[in-house]
Write a protein that holds these residues in place. Structure first.
Motif: not given
Length: 662
Positions: A582-586, A589-596
């Motif tokens: 669960t943490s790995a998927f979150a 998602v967070s990494q993509v959100g940060d870059k965006t």
């Protein structure tokens, strides 16, 4: 005298007529994109009148150069952000995404554990395994579709860039024909068109513009690659990647020499597409694949440590793929085969690997970073022997023989999700029971008890389990624990023979004590009494029939995978650190959100800079209608006044003729 006045009047009428035409042209083009305001300059004739009329463009060269740079940066940011925003929304959709299906999967496993013998509960869990895999594959396919979209965008933008390069080259030729000293609006208009084409091209890639002969320009990319020269032009196309043909890259051809360049390095829209692909899309694909492989491998391994309803050691729930590496176009053969299979999902990284042959038989395995640069050489070997790297068995099969310099790129996680399949068909095959049970003696007097039976390996070659039960346990496997006193015990095998000598009892140490390993261990707690005993037996009767259909010992461990640290975080060559599914998927998602989010801020900042530089340029080059209206009045009055000069000169001439005739 009258001839001087005639010359003055004619030159003045011509000069003011040009001025009126120029002012009218400015007004007409007030809304024309790329138009630069024109101004008329007069040079006086020493003997009277206007000697020269010159039409100039009003242009701030520094502001124009800055605008091109800001346009390039904005094109990069907008292109990157448009794609990254799509990826962010795709992965972050909580209602339909992977996170929801992972939660549903473990919820169904918990429901199954509540009644381990229920076929309907097992079927529900098996269906949710399929649903979770399908959600991974849907998102992998959507990311793959976005990869195809990036390729199409690169094709489209490169075609536009190529057309603009052709237009710039043609205008260079026209400007050479008109000549740098040619007056009038034709030359100014051609130069406006040239600047506009260069501005459009700068939106697509980073450019360097230098003056050539006359008003022509030399155009190069930021890395110095020529695009437009006085006598030649380059052709911009996309080509299949090497070694991955489905990954488009740019090719610049000047004359007969092609030059391939990664899209991320050219700036502008093309650079934004390439950078997005390398910094957001492909890392997301690799991390999604790593997560899927780590999760499915963990379920397979844990199911293999249990006993199913048919009394068999659990089999694979999922079939994991064999991943083929991509060979370079210049390899000695395109029929060489380099591939990898997963042996331990907890050791997998999200990195790609380069396999390079240093001779016909010797090779190195190099880990690659996000920029495709080597971060470490992690293994080496000699064919035909393969090598195990980061939980991957790498196999190398030559077509004849390899050659020094042969190079392969292995992408073990990026391409994996679509190739995983659900291999389990029957719900009875879910192995919820422990294959081993430990029963307390009826006459035990001490407080010692079993707290855990941990099955670690059921492979008959390396454990105490049989390949074809019954019996499930080999005769040499532990069968009984007998305490000889409160601090020591004797271990017996399934056939009743002693295993080793009397051993000191320590609640912190499992039984059998390491290094002995039969594929299972027993944890105990409490204080024993002399004569206390525990019988170790399979969860099957002598006919191989389950004797504990409601046992969910292994099912509970399947459920614990939700919080087990099975996904590796760090890179190859480093001490492994992990996190749960669960943490790995979150985190992904967070990494993509940060870059965006970072790129959104960059886009807003670059847009403000572009607007500022555009304003500075327009302050000089833009048409001011009030000013041009005033110019019209001024030039009209001047035109009328010079016409009066001609009229006066004519009257003087007529009077002179009359006087001579008299």
């Amino acid at each position: 005298m009258s001839s001087d006045m005639m010359r003055i009047g004619v030159s003045g009428i011509y000069a003011n007529q040009v001025a009126l035409t120029t002012a009218g042209n400015n007004i007409s083009n007030v809304n024309t994109e790329g138009y630069s305001r024109q101004r008329v300059e007069f040079t006086a004739e020493p003997l009277g009148g206007v000697d020269k009329v010159t039409v100039h463009r009003l242009l701030d060269q520094f502001a124009q150069s800055q605008l091109r740079k800001d346009t390039t940066n904005l094109g990069f940011a907008e292109s990157y952000l448009k794609q990254a925003d799509q990826t962010d929304k795709l992965l972050g959709d909580a209602s339909t995404g992977i996170g929801k299906n992972i939660d549903s999967l473990f919820s169904s496993v918990n429901t199954m554990n509540n009644e381990a013998s229920s076929i309907s509960n097992r079927q529900l869990a098996l269906s949710q395994f399929q649903n979770t895999l399908a959600s991974f594959q849907r998102q992998a396919e959507q990311l793959r579709t976005q990869q195809d979209e990036v390729n199409k965008q690169l094709d489209s933008e490169s075609q536009k860039a190529n057309t603009l390069v052709g237009n710039i080259y043609n205008l260079n030729q026209k400007l050479a024909a008109v000549g740098a000293n040619q007056n009038g609006s034709e030359r100014a208009t051609l130069m406006d068109q040239l600047d506009d084409y260069i501005k459009q091209l700068s939106e697509m890639m980073d450019l360097q513009v230098t003056p050539a002969t006359g008003d022509a320009v030399n155009l190069t990319m930021a890395n110095g690659q020529a695009l437009v020269l006085p006598d030649s032009r380059a052709t911009i196309t996309t080509v299949k990647g090497d070694p991955e043909q489905g990954r488009r890259e740019l090719s610049i051809t000047l004359g007969s020499l092609p030059y391939n360049i990664e899209a991320k390095n050219v700036g502008g829209k093309l650079g934004g597409l390439g950078a997005f692909r390398e910094e957001v899309l492909e890392p997301a694909q690799r991390q999604l694949g790593q997560l899927a492989l780590s999760m499915t491998d963990a379920f397979n391994k844990q199911n293999a440590k249990g006993l199913d309803l048919d009394g068999k050691i659990g089999g694979d729930i999922f079939t994991l793929p064999t991943i083929n590496a991509y060979g370079r176009a210049k390899n000695s053969s395109q029929l060489h085969e380099v591939s990898a299979t997963v042996t331990d999902g907890t050791k997998l990284t999200d990195q790609d690997y380069r396999i390079v042959f240093t001779s016909a038989t010797d090779y190195e395995v190099q880990a690659l970073g996000e920029d495709n640069k080597v971060t470490a050489t992690v293994a080496s070997g000699t064919v035909p022997a393969g090598v195990n790297v980061d939980g991957l068995d790498i196999s190398l099969v030559p077509d004849g023989s390899f050659a020094a310099g042969d190079t392969f790129i292995l992408k073990p996680t990026r391409d994996a999700v679509s190739q995983i399949s659900l291999s389990m068909k029957n719900p009875e095959a879910l192995a919820l029971a422990s294959p081993v049970r430990v029963d307390k003696g009826a006459n035990n007097l001490g407080s010692v008890s079993v707290t855990d039976v941990n099955v670690t390996n059921t492979d008959p070659a390396t454990s105490g389990f049989n390949a074809t039960p019954p019996p499930l346990l080999q005769g040499t496997a532990p069968g009984k624990i007998v305490f000889v006193n409160s601090s020591q015990y004797q271990l017996y095998d399934q056939d009743g023979n002693t295993l080793g000598g009397v051993t000191n009892y320590d609640p912190a140490t499992v039984i059998p004590a390491p290094p002995a390993d039969y594929g299972f261990s027993i944890q105990m707690a409490g204080t024993p009494s002399a004569g206390d005993e525990f019988t170790i037996s399979p969860n099957l009767d002598s006919n191989g029939v389950m004797v504990a259909r409601s046992d969910n010992s292994n099912g509970l461990k399947l459920a614990k995978l939700q919080t087990a640290d099975v996904v590796r975080l760090n890179q190859s060559g480093e001490d492994a650190t992990h996190e749960n599914i669960t943490s790995a998927f979150a985190g992904m998602v967070s990494q993509v959100g940060d870059k965006t989010g970072t790129m959104r801020s960059t886009q807003e900042a670059t847009k403000a800079l572009r607007d500022e530089s555009l304003g500075r340029l327009q302050a000089v080059s833009g048409v001011n209608l009030d000013e041009e209206a005033a110019n019209l009045v001024q030039f009209q009055q001047a035109y009328a006044a010079t016409a009066r000069i001609l009229s006066t000169a004519q009257n003087v001439f007529d009077n002179l003729l009359q006087a001579l005739g008299a």
